[in-house]
Motif scaffolding. Structure first.
Motif, PDB file in Angstrom:
ATOM      1  N   SER A  73       0.787  -1.415  -0.010  1.00 30.74           N
ATOM      2  CA  SER A  73       0.134   0.061  -0.055  1.00 30.74           C
ATOM      3  C   SER A  73       0.875   1.224   0.037  1.00 30.74           C
ATOM      4  O   SER A  73       0.119   2.400   0.037  1.00 30.74           O
ATOM      5  N   THR A  74       2.101   1.221   0.069  1.00 29.33           N
ATOM      6  CA  THR A  74       2.988   2.371  -0.098  1.00 29.33           C
ATOM      7  C   THR A  74       4.154   2.272  -1.090  1.00 29.33           C
ATOM      8  O   THR A  74       4.313   1.290  -1.523  1.00 29.33           O
ATOM      9  N   LEU A  75       4.786   3.579  -1.091  1.00 34.36           N
ATOM     10  CA  LEU A  75       6.036   3.517  -1.963  1.00 34.36           C
ATOM     11  C   LEU A  75       7.160   3.867  -1.006  1.00 34.36           C
ATOM     12  O   LEU A  75       8.323   4.421  -1.724  1.00 34.36           O
ATOM     13  N   ASP A  76       7.022   3.538  -0.112  1.00 38.32           N
ATOM     14  CA  ASP A  76       8.027   4.114   1.384  1.00 38.32           C
ATOM     15  C   ASP A  76       9.278   2.923   1.426  1.00 38.32           C
ATOM     16  O   ASP A  76       9.194   2.198   2.185  1.00 38.32           O
ATOM     17  N   THR A  77      10.070   2.922   0.538  1.00 41.48           N
ATOM     18  CA  THR A  77      11.177   2.310   0.734  1.00 41.48           C
ATOM     19  C   THR A  77      12.219   2.482   1.568  1.00 41.48           C
ATOM     20  O   THR A  77      12.712   1.646   2.227  1.00 41.48           O
ATOM     21  N   PRO A  93      20.209 -15.001  13.020  1.00 41.27           N
ATOM     22  CA  PRO A  93      20.225 -14.975  11.614  1.00 41.27           C
ATOM     23  C   PRO A  93      19.428 -15.910  10.798  1.00 41.27           C
ATOM     24  O   PRO A  93      19.050 -15.715   9.602  1.00 41.27           O
ATOM     25  N   SER A  94      19.118 -17.132  11.364  1.00 43.92           N
ATOM     26  CA  SER A  94      18.258 -18.215  10.847  1.00 43.92           C
ATOM     27  C   SER A  94      16.877 -17.548  10.198  1.00 43.92           C
ATOM     28  O   SER A  94      16.129 -18.092   9.518  1.00 43.92           O
ATOM     29  N   GLU A  95      16.415 -16.408  11.243  1.00 43.63           N
ATOM     30  CA  GLU A  95      14.933 -16.149  10.912  1.00 43.63           C
ATOM     31  C   GLU A  95      15.203 -14.760  10.389  1.00 43.63           C
ATOM     32  O   GLU A  95      13.943 -14.042  10.178  1.00 43.63           O
ATOM     33  N   ALA A  96      16.190 -14.108   9.751  1.00 43.65           N
ATOM     34  CA  ALA A  96      16.357 -12.775   9.209  1.00 43.65           C
ATOM     35  C   ALA A  96      15.474 -12.817   7.802  1.00 43.65           C
ATOM     36  O   ALA A  96      15.629 -13.800   7.224  1.00 43.65           O
ATOM     37  N   ILE A  97      15.076 -11.692   7.479  1.00 44.58           N
ATOM     38  CA  ILE A  97      14.326 -11.475   6.246  1.00 44.58           C
ATOM     39  C   ILE A  97      14.994 -10.859   5.209  1.00 44.58           C
ATOM     40  O   ILE A  97      15.703  -9.803   5.692  1.00 44.58           O
ATOM     41  N   ALA A  98      15.204 -11.418   4.167  1.00 47.58           N
ATOM     42  CA  ALA A  98      15.811 -10.516   3.127  1.00 47.58           C
ATOM     43  C   ALA A  98      15.086  -9.592   2.273  1.00 47.58           C
ATOM     44  O   ALA A  98      13.798  -9.701   2.182  1.00 47.58           O
ATOM     45  N   ALA A  99      15.579  -8.460   2.083  1.00 53.84           N
ATOM     46  CA  ALA A  99      14.776  -7.267   1.315  1.00 53.84           C
ATOM     47  C   ALA A  99      14.273  -7.533  -0.048  1.00 53.84           C
ATOM     48  O   ALA A  99      15.231  -8.261  -0.719  1.00 53.84           O
ATOM     49  N   ASP A 100      13.248  -7.415  -0.427  1.00 53.38           N
ATOM     50  CA  ASP A 100      13.019  -7.447  -1.672  1.00 53.38           C
ATOM     51  C   ASP A 100      13.394  -6.689  -2.804  1.00 53.38           C
ATOM     52  O   ASP A 100      12.832  -5.340  -2.701  1.00 53.38           O
ATOM     53  N   SER A 101      14.719  -6.576  -3.158  1.00 54.74           N
ATOM     54  CA  SER A 101      15.325  -5.572  -4.098  1.00 54.74           C
ATOM     55  C   SER A 101      14.475  -5.210  -5.200  1.00 54.74           C
ATOM     56  O   SER A 101      14.617  -4.140  -5.757  1.00 54.74           O
ATOM     57  N   ALA A 102      13.853  -6.184  -5.651  1.00 57.24           N
ATOM     58  CA  ALA A 102      12.938  -5.825  -7.185  1.00 57.24           C
ATOM     59  C   ALA A 102      11.877  -4.803  -6.581  1.00 57.24           C
ATOM     60  O   ALA A 102      11.535  -3.820  -7.499  1.00 57.24           O
ATOM     61  N   VAL A 104      11.973  -2.674  -4.201  1.00 55.13           N
ATOM     62  CA  VAL A 104      12.599  -1.557  -3.712  1.00 55.13           C
ATOM     63  C   VAL A 104      12.756  -0.543  -4.897  1.00 55.13           C
ATOM     64  O   VAL A 104      12.769   0.525  -4.859  1.00 55.13           O
ATOM     65  N   ASP A 105      13.446  -1.425  -5.951  1.00 55.85           N
ATOM     66  CA  ASP A 105      13.756  -0.454  -7.120  1.00 55.85           C
ATOM     67  C   ASP A 105      12.579  -0.172  -7.816  1.00 55.85           C
ATOM     68  O   ASP A 105      12.283   0.963  -8.348  1.00 55.85           O
ATOM     69  N   ASP A 106      11.631  -0.753  -8.127  1.00 52.88           N
ATOM     70  CA  ASP A 106      10.318  -0.518  -8.822  1.00 52.88           C
ATOM     71  C   ASP A 106       9.610   0.555  -8.117  1.00 52.88           C
ATOM     72  O   ASP A 106       9.366   1.430  -8.524  1.00 52.88           O
ATOM     73  N   ALA A 107       9.519   0.412  -6.512  1.00 57.91           N
ATOM     74  CA  ALA A 107       8.737   1.237  -6.096  1.00 57.91           C
ATOM     75  C   ALA A 107       9.457   2.862  -6.042  1.00 57.91           C
ATOM     76  O   ALA A 107       8.801   4.016  -6.129  1.00 57.91           O
ATOM     77  N   GLY A 108      10.836   2.790  -5.926  1.00 64.02           N
ATOM     78  CA  GLY A 108      11.563   3.916  -6.006  1.00 64.02           C
ATOM     79  C   GLY A 108      11.751   4.502  -7.308  1.00 64.02           C
ATOM     80  O   GLY A 108      11.329   5.978  -7.223  1.00 64.02           O
ATOM     81  N   ARG A 109      11.559   3.668  -8.317  1.00 61.74           N
ATOM     82  CA  ARG A 109      11.256   4.566  -9.512  1.00 61.74           C
ATOM     83  C   ARG A 109       9.962   5.179 -10.004  1.00 61.74           C
ATOM     84  O   ARG A 109       9.715   6.117 -10.215  1.00 61.74           O
ATOM     85  N   LYS A 110       8.880   4.307  -9.516  1.00 66.19           N
ATOM     86  CA  LYS A 110       7.675   4.899  -9.613  1.00 66.19           C
ATOM     87  C   LYS A 110       7.355   6.220  -8.822  1.00 66.19           C
ATOM     88  O   LYS A 110       6.865   7.109  -9.277  1.00 66.19           O
ATOM     89  N   ALA A 111       7.995   6.110  -7.525  1.00 63.81           N
ATOM     90  CA  ALA A 111       7.846   7.369  -6.721  1.00 63.81           C
ATOM     91  C   ALA A 111       8.596   8.616  -7.301  1.00 63.81           C
ATOM     92  O   ALA A 111       7.999   9.494  -7.467  1.00 63.81           O
ATOM     93  N   ARG A 112       9.713   8.190  -8.036  1.00 62.47           N
ATOM     94  CA  ARG A 112      10.232   9.475  -8.582  1.00 62.47           C
ATOM     95  C   ARG A 112       9.726   9.992  -9.573  1.00 62.47           C
ATOM     96  O   ARG A 112       9.619  11.195 -10.032  1.00 62.47           O
ATOM     97  N   GLN A 113       9.096   8.994 -10.578  1.00 60.39           N
ATOM     98  CA  GLN A 113       8.438   9.382 -11.674  1.00 60.39           C
ATOM     99  C   GLN A 113       7.237  10.029 -11.645  1.00 60.39           C
ATOM    100  O   GLN A 113       6.695  11.021 -12.202  1.00 60.39           O
TER     101      GLN A 113
END
Length: 464
Positions: A73-77, A93-102, A104-113
């Protein structure tokens, strides 16, 4: 989203010291049930507030619930990456969550545009001096900034629409948007300012030549009045005006359940009003404004523990009431609007309970009183002594026999003391009058020097 993951500051900028939640209280707190009462940005801001006071297990759970909301619901990267980093610092470390880089990149691009597009459109509107288009352009930019988590920029953009409002409906729309963002920022003084403007916009009567309002317009007006009343109660609470908060939340123009998706739910109304009323109201006002208020009792159904707390306190079951406050401390401490005030409210409720309990006795054994409150005798004695010193309890403690005795001042002695105080005040006033008369008779008055401006002189200076 401009959320501080470690500290909380009020609108005045003063940090509020609050103890972190105990592990036991966190284990007893049902976060899933709590989250089900909210939606949208309100849910997100509350989930991101919880880790600031919670043990690692509950904090990590709150982050896990917040992350899907951020991506859907947001573009707040920025907040997304900060939340992941904070979560991973709390878990193995076994329960760590990896960031969804795809994402992050897509939301950042949409926000700037979208930002570039809206700023270009707004610049065109400003050049063409199209008032309504400028207003809508600022509003669209504010909505976008809010979606990107830039709440301060959103607030500024909403406020800029004020200069381009041409009707009272536009002013009301602007005020409601500013109030909603201010609630999320917990800027309570700002809310008070715009509540006045919104109420003035609601009071504007339509012209006689305009068409009668539609059913939708009437519904929107009623919803706006209810939201303003709810916001007023929360603003009073945020500023520590507990009696005003309780009165505002129990005098709503319609049931709190009539609006959905607002920053405050009916359960919140019941909780805030109950705690504020118990801390400040007398028994008659509690009965009239809360227990006998059918509209408010409907809100109490959404927060059962608030209803039980209210009934226990009014029924003089003080031990039960204090136990409920302790049992539900997580619900109170993890509410972003209530958290800075929990200790003061609970302390005020305890004081009022002790005063009300003792009001029916001329003397009472401290062990018996301690049993009624479920606390050790030494702790109760310390509280009673503090109340006596503050002037809230007219009593004396017999420490040897462990008895609390009522101490009622002699009315004759009080009357004589008041009479002497009035006589001394009159004597002082008369001396000053006589002194001035003597100064006038002996020409010991000089004119004030002229300042050189228009009408700057002519006063008198007394020589003493």
């Amino acid at each position: 989203m401009e959320i501080d993951f470690n500290d909380y500051k009020t609108s005045s900028g003063n940090q509020q010291a609050r103890p972190r939640l105990s592990q036991q209280a966190a284990d007893d707190f049902d976060l899933e049930a709590y989250a089900s009462n909210y939606q949208g940005r309100t849910l997100l801001s509350r989930l991101l507030f919880i880790p600031s006071l919670s043990p690692p297990s509950l904090a990590a759970h709150a982050y896990r619930l917040a992350l899907p909301l951020l991506t859907s619901s947001t573009l707040d990267t920025q907040t997304y990456l900060s939340a992941i980093a904070a979560h991973n610092a709390l878990v193995p470390p076994s329960e760590a969550i990896a960031a969804d880089s795809a994402w992050v990149d897509d939301a950042g691009r949409k926000a700037r545009q979208e930002t570039d597009k809206l700023e270009v459109e707004l610049k065109g509107y400003l050049n063409n001096l199209i008032k309504e288009s400028i207003r809508m352009g600022y509003h669209a930019l504010a909505d976008h900034n809010r979606q990107c988590g830039e709440l301060q920029n959103a607030l500024k953009a909403y406020m800029k629409t004020r200069d381009h409002c041409s009707t009272s409906a536009h002013v009301l729309e602007m005020c409601m948007a500013v109030i909603e963002v201010s609630l999320e920022l917990r800027n309570y003084s700002h809310i008070r300012n715009f509540l006045v403007k919104a109420e003035a916009a609601l009071d504007v009567k339509p012209s006689t030549t305009s068409a009668p309002p539609t059913a939708k317009q009437l519904k929107d007006r009623a919803d706006a009045q209810l939201k303003l009343a709810l916001s007023s109660g929360v603003a009073h609470l945020g500023q520590g005006q507990y009696a005003k908060a309780a009165r505002a939340l129990t005098d709503l123009p319609a049931p709190a359940s009539d609006v959905s998706g607002w920053a405050v739910t009916p359960a919140d109304v019941a909780l805030y009003a109950t705690l504020c009323a118990l801390a400040t109201f007398g028994r008659n006002e509690i009965k009239g404004r809360l227990l006998d208020n059918a509209q408010f009792r409907a809100s109490l159904e959404g927060e059962p523990h608030a209803r039980e707390l209210l009934e226990a306190f009014y029924g003089s079951k003080y031990r039960r009431a204090l136990e409920m406050l302790e049992k539900n401390q997580a619900r109170h401490a993890l509410d972003p609007h209530l958290a800075p005030h929990v200790e003061r409210l609970v302390g005020a409720i305890r004081k009022r309970a002790i005063v009300q309990y003792f009001s029916t006795f001329d003397a009472v054994q401290l062990p018996r009183m301690a049993l009624a409150f479920g606390v050790p005798v030494p702790e109760l004695e310390r509280e009673v002594v503090a109340l006596i010193r503050e002037g809230d309890l007219q009593a004396r403690v017999d420490s040897q026999n462990r008895v609390l005795r009522s101490h009622k001042p002699d009315p004759r002695q009080e009357l004589f003391a008041r009479a002497l105080a009035v006589a001394e005040a009159n004597e002082s006033s008369n001396r000053k009058i006589l002194l001035r008369l003597k100064l006038v008779q002996n020409d010991l008055l000089v004119k004030a020097p002229k300042t050189g401006g228009q009408g700057g002189g002519g006063g008198l200076i007394e020589v003493e």
